[in-house]
Design an enzyme around this catalytic site. Structure first.
Site, short mmCIF file in Angstrom:
data_model
loop_
_atom_site.label_atom_id
_atom_site.label_comp_id
_atom_site.label_asym_id
_atom_site.label_seq_id
_atom_site.Cartn_x
_atom_site.Cartn_y
_atom_site.Cartn_z
N GLY A 1 -37.22 -23.18 52.07
CA GLY A 1 -36.21 -24.15 51.89
C GLY A 1 -34.76 -23.36 51.97
O GLY A 1 -33.80 -23.72 51.26
N ALA A 2 -34.69 -22.55 52.90
CA ALA A 2 -33.61 -21.74 52.92
C ALA A 2 -31.96 -22.41 53.38
O ALA A 2 -31.32 -22.06 52.97
CB ALA A 2 -33.81 -20.60 54.28
N ILE B 1 -30.41 -24.50 46.75
CA ILE B 1 -30.50 -23.38 46.06
C ILE B 1 -30.37 -22.01 47.17
O ILE B 1 -30.03 -21.00 46.79
CB ILE B 1 -31.99 -23.31 45.44
CG1 ILE B 1 -31.82 -24.38 44.21
CG2 ILE B 1 -32.30 -22.11 44.88
CD1 ILE B 1 -33.10 -24.68 43.61
N ARG C 1 -39.32 -35.50 43.97
CA ARG C 1 -39.67 -36.80 43.83
C ARG C 1 -38.58 -37.87 43.97
O ARG C 1 -37.34 -37.75 43.40
CB ARG C 1 -40.07 -36.79 42.08
CG ARG C 1 -40.78 -38.11 41.82
CD ARG C 1 -40.82 -38.04 40.26
NE ARG C 1 -41.67 -37.48 39.58
CZ ARG C 1 -42.94 -37.88 39.16
NH1 ARG C 1 -43.30 -39.02 39.49
NH2 ARG C 1 -43.79 -37.18 38.97
N ASN D 1 -46.68 -31.90 47.88
CA ASN D 1 -46.25 -30.61 47.78
C ASN D 1 -47.51 -29.78 48.10
O ASN D 1 -47.49 -28.75 48.54
CB ASN D 1 -45.77 -30.46 46.35
CG ASN D 1 -44.47 -30.59 46.22
OD1 ASN D 1 -43.56 -30.12 46.63
ND2 ASN D 1 -44.07 -31.79 45.59
N GLN E 1 -48.83 -22.58 52.79
CA GLN E 1 -48.13 -21.31 52.44
C GLN E 1 -48.86 -20.21 51.90
O GLN E 1 -48.77 -18.72 52.13
CB GLN E 1 -46.75 -21.71 51.79
CG GLN E 1 -45.84 -22.34 52.64
CD GLN E 1 -44.41 -22.61 51.93
OE1 GLN E 1 -44.10 -22.40 50.61
NE2 GLN E 1 -43.66 -23.44 52.92
N ASP F 1 -34.84 -22.06 32.44
CA ASP F 1 -35.03 -22.60 31.16
C ASP F 1 -34.83 -21.54 29.99
O ASP F 1 -33.92 -21.93 28.94
CB ASP F 1 -36.37 -23.16 30.94
CG ASP F 1 -36.80 -24.25 32.21
OD1 ASP F 1 -36.07 -25.01 32.34
OD2 ASP F 1 -37.67 -23.90 32.68
N ARG G 1 -30.88 -20.95 29.99
CA ARG G 1 -30.43 -22.15 29.21
C ARG G 1 -30.47 -21.91 27.71
O ARG G 1 -29.64 -22.30 26.91
CB ARG G 1 -30.99 -23.53 29.81
CG ARG G 1 -30.57 -23.95 31.37
CD ARG G 1 -31.47 -24.94 31.71
NE ARG G 1 -31.08 -25.47 33.12
CZ ARG G 1 -31.81 -26.10 33.90
NH1 ARG G 1 -32.86 -26.42 33.45
NH2 ARG G 1 -31.24 -26.63 34.94
N HIS H 1 -42.51 -26.22 33.55
CA HIS H 1 -41.21 -26.15 33.64
C HIS H 1 -40.95 -27.76 33.98
O HIS H 1 -41.06 -28.28 35.02
CB HIS H 1 -40.99 -25.68 35.00
CG HIS H 1 -39.60 -25.96 35.41
ND1 HIS H 1 -38.31 -25.73 34.84
CD2 HIS H 1 -38.80 -26.48 36.68
CE1 HIS H 1 -37.20 -26.33 35.28
NE2 HIS H 1 -37.68 -26.71 36.40
P1 NAX Z 1 -32.77 -29.04 48.63
O1 NAX Z 1 -33.38 -30.22 48.88
O2 NAX Z 1 -31.31 -28.87 48.73
O3 NAX Z 1 -33.50 -27.90 49.58
C1 NAX Z 1 -34.87 -28.02 49.61
C2 NAX Z 1 -35.14 -27.39 51.24
O4 NAX Z 1 -36.43 -27.19 51.39
C3 NAX Z 1 -34.67 -28.36 52.33
O5 NAX Z 1 -33.89 -27.62 53.17
C4 NAX Z 1 -35.82 -28.69 53.13
O6 NAX Z 1 -35.94 -28.84 54.46
C5 NAX Z 1 -36.88 -27.50 52.62
N1 NAX Z 1 -38.20 -27.48 52.97
C6 NAX Z 1 -38.76 -28.80 52.52
N2 NAX Z 1 -40.27 -28.43 52.80
C7 NAX Z 1 -40.26 -27.19 53.35
C8 NAX Z 1 -41.43 -26.48 53.86
N3 NAX Z 1 -42.58 -26.92 54.05
N4 NAX Z 1 -41.04 -25.22 54.14
C9 NAX Z 1 -39.73 -24.58 54.10
N5 NAX Z 1 -38.83 -25.28 53.85
C10 NAX Z 1 -39.06 -26.70 53.25
O7 NAX Z 1 -33.12 -28.64 47.15
P2 NAX Z 1 -32.69 -27.50 46.11
O8 NAX Z 1 -31.64 -28.15 45.43
O9 NAX Z 1 -32.45 -26.23 46.89
O10 NAX Z 1 -34.01 -27.39 45.36
C11 NAX Z 1 -35.33 -26.80 45.76
C12 NAX Z 1 -36.35 -26.97 44.67
O11 NAX Z 1 -36.16 -26.28 43.53
C13 NAX Z 1 -36.56 -28.27 44.25
O12 NAX Z 1 -38.09 -28.61 44.47
C14 NAX Z 1 -36.08 -28.77 42.90
O13 NAX Z 1 -36.69 -29.69 42.15
C15 NAX Z 1 -36.52 -27.34 42.49
N6 NAX Z 1 -35.94 -26.47 41.12
C16 NAX Z 1 -36.42 -25.89 40.52
C17 NAX Z 1 -36.10 -25.48 39.27
C18 NAX Z 1 -36.79 -24.43 38.41
O14 NAX Z 1 -36.39 -24.01 37.34
N7 NAX Z 1 -37.96 -24.19 38.60
C19 NAX Z 1 -34.61 -25.53 38.73
C20 NAX Z 1 -33.64 -26.11 40.01
C21 NAX Z 1 -34.16 -27.09 40.93
O15 NAX Z 1 -34.43 -28.32 40.32
#
Ligand code: NAX
Length: 327
Positions: free
Chosen positions: A11-12, A16, A92, A105, A112, A159, A162, A187
């Site tokens: 998700g580079a 995030i 979602r 997912n 992976q 969390d 926070r 989470h």
């Molecule tokens: P973004 O939608 O900005 O970025 C996600 C990226 O992942 C996209 O560039 C997409 O192309 C890529 N991606 C999708 N499928 C993939 C795959 N099979 N292989 C490689 N890359 C893939 O989301 P972002 O805001 O960066 O958040 C990423 C994830 O973190 C989300 O699932 C979000 O819900 C989760 N979070 C988790 C948190 C935690 O505390 N555990 C907090 C922050 C965030 O909400």
């Protein structure tokens, strides 16, 4: 020169990822003496954007950055990986059923996990950030039978951080004055931020804050902070999530301080009544590159009910991924 540590970030090209990669390359995650080689894994349609981020990483001229590869193939991305940050996930969307979310997912975290099993380095450490993080970690671990289960973790450090910030603000103290806070469970909004063991400058937190504030304000504020950030910022937390991922791996590699613990989603060994094998958040210490669940804490009745409720949600998610044939 020491051999660079291979760090794979999925998700580079996401938000995030953008907040995370520069800090990894600067040495914030693995320290000022450890060179890193970055592997950016993206879906094909986002590879070009990830290449743009790689150009910016080059332009930082980071002394510790040994190289960057941008890839859309999981096998190549995890070959020889030492640290894997699994950030990319299927979010979602409005009206999406949980089964659809878990299936989407599963389609990401199963391959992976298999790729990590096939090619990652023997000391591989995996942090799952992408939601639903605990269950995504469970799926990945299930498909990596040759990797010790304790190498798969899910992020609840955001969390935890926070909760530190909320308690510090309420008690007029600094986050660094606080010890022994815990996030238990999933989470998600069911998580339990627990201050029953916490101290602030050595005084029990329960003596400094009233129970009503804990129930009505502290717990819901921490558990719903993600939604509050979206509401305020118009986008989900990114820099704080990236910071927590850096903290998680940094603590994993360098250890917790002597008089404290932190929180992480780890594979349960059955401690505190959490069914063995579930990826659940616990109070954990890290020593010598391995997490250990803090043993023997007293769990009061109210805490028991909250932990059980969050763990019940994890059990439901596990049943759902089993029913979908994802594990
Ligand atoms: P973004 O939608 O900005 O970025 C996600 C990226 O992942 C996209 O560039 C997409 O192309 C890529 N991606 C999708 N499928 C993939 C795959 N099979 N292989 C490689 N890359 C893939 O989301 P972002 O805001 O960066 O958040 C990423 C994830 O973190 C989300 O699932 C979000 O819900 C989760 N979070 C988790 C948190 C935690 O505390 N555990 C907090 C922050 C965030 O909400």
């Amino acid at each position: 020169d020491p051999t660079p540590v291979v760090v794979t970030v999925t998700g580079a090209a996401g938000q995030i990822g953008y907040a995370l990669l520069f800090r990894i390359a600067s040495g914030a995650m693995l320290g000022p003496d450890t060179p890193v080689r970055l592997r950016l894994l993206e879906v094909p349609q986002a590879v070009q954007a990830a290449e743009g981020t790689a150009m910016e990483l080059d332009d930082c001229a980071f002394p510790l950055l040994a190289g960057i590869d941008v890839l859309d193939d999981a096998r190549a991305a995890f070959d020889g990986t030492n640290v894997a940050l699994l950030v990319g996930a299927r979010p979602r969307t409005a009206g999406m059923e949980r089964g659809d979310l878990l299936s989407a997912n599963g389609g990401i975290f199963k391959p992976q996990g298999e790729a990590i099993n096939a090619g990652a380095a023997d000391d591989i450490k995996v942090l799952v950030v992408g939601n639903p993080a605990n269950t995504n970690a469970y799926i990945a671990a299930a498909h990596a039978p040759d990797v010790p289960k304790d190498r798969f973790t899910a992020m609840t450090r955001l969390d935890h951080n926070r909760a530190l910030a909320q308690l510090a603000a309420r008690t007029g103290s600094h986050v660094d004055d606080i010890r022994h806070l815990t996030i238990w469970g999933n989470h998600s909004a069911t998580q339990y931020p627990d201050l029953t063991h916490a101290t602030v400058r050595g005084t029990a937190a329960t003596e400094l804050v009233d129970p009503e504030w804990v129930e009505r304000t502290f717990i819901p504020t921490v558990a719903k902070r993600g939604a509050a950030i979206i509401e305020a910022r118009g986008a989900s937390s990114a820099a704080s999530a990236a910071n927590a991922a850096i903290d998680h791996v940094h603590t994993w590699v360098t250890g917790t301080r002597a008089d404290d613990w932190t929180s992480a989603g780890v594979v349960s060994d059955g401690s505190y009544g959490v069914p063995e094998g579930l990826v659940s958040s616990f109070p954990v210490t890290s020593t010598g590159g391995a997490w250990a669940i803090v043993p023997g804490l007293e769990v009061d009745e109210a805490s028991r009910a909250r932990i059980d409720a969050s763990v019940a949600e994890l059990v439901e998610e596990r049943e759902a991924v089993r029913a979908l044939g994802l594990v």
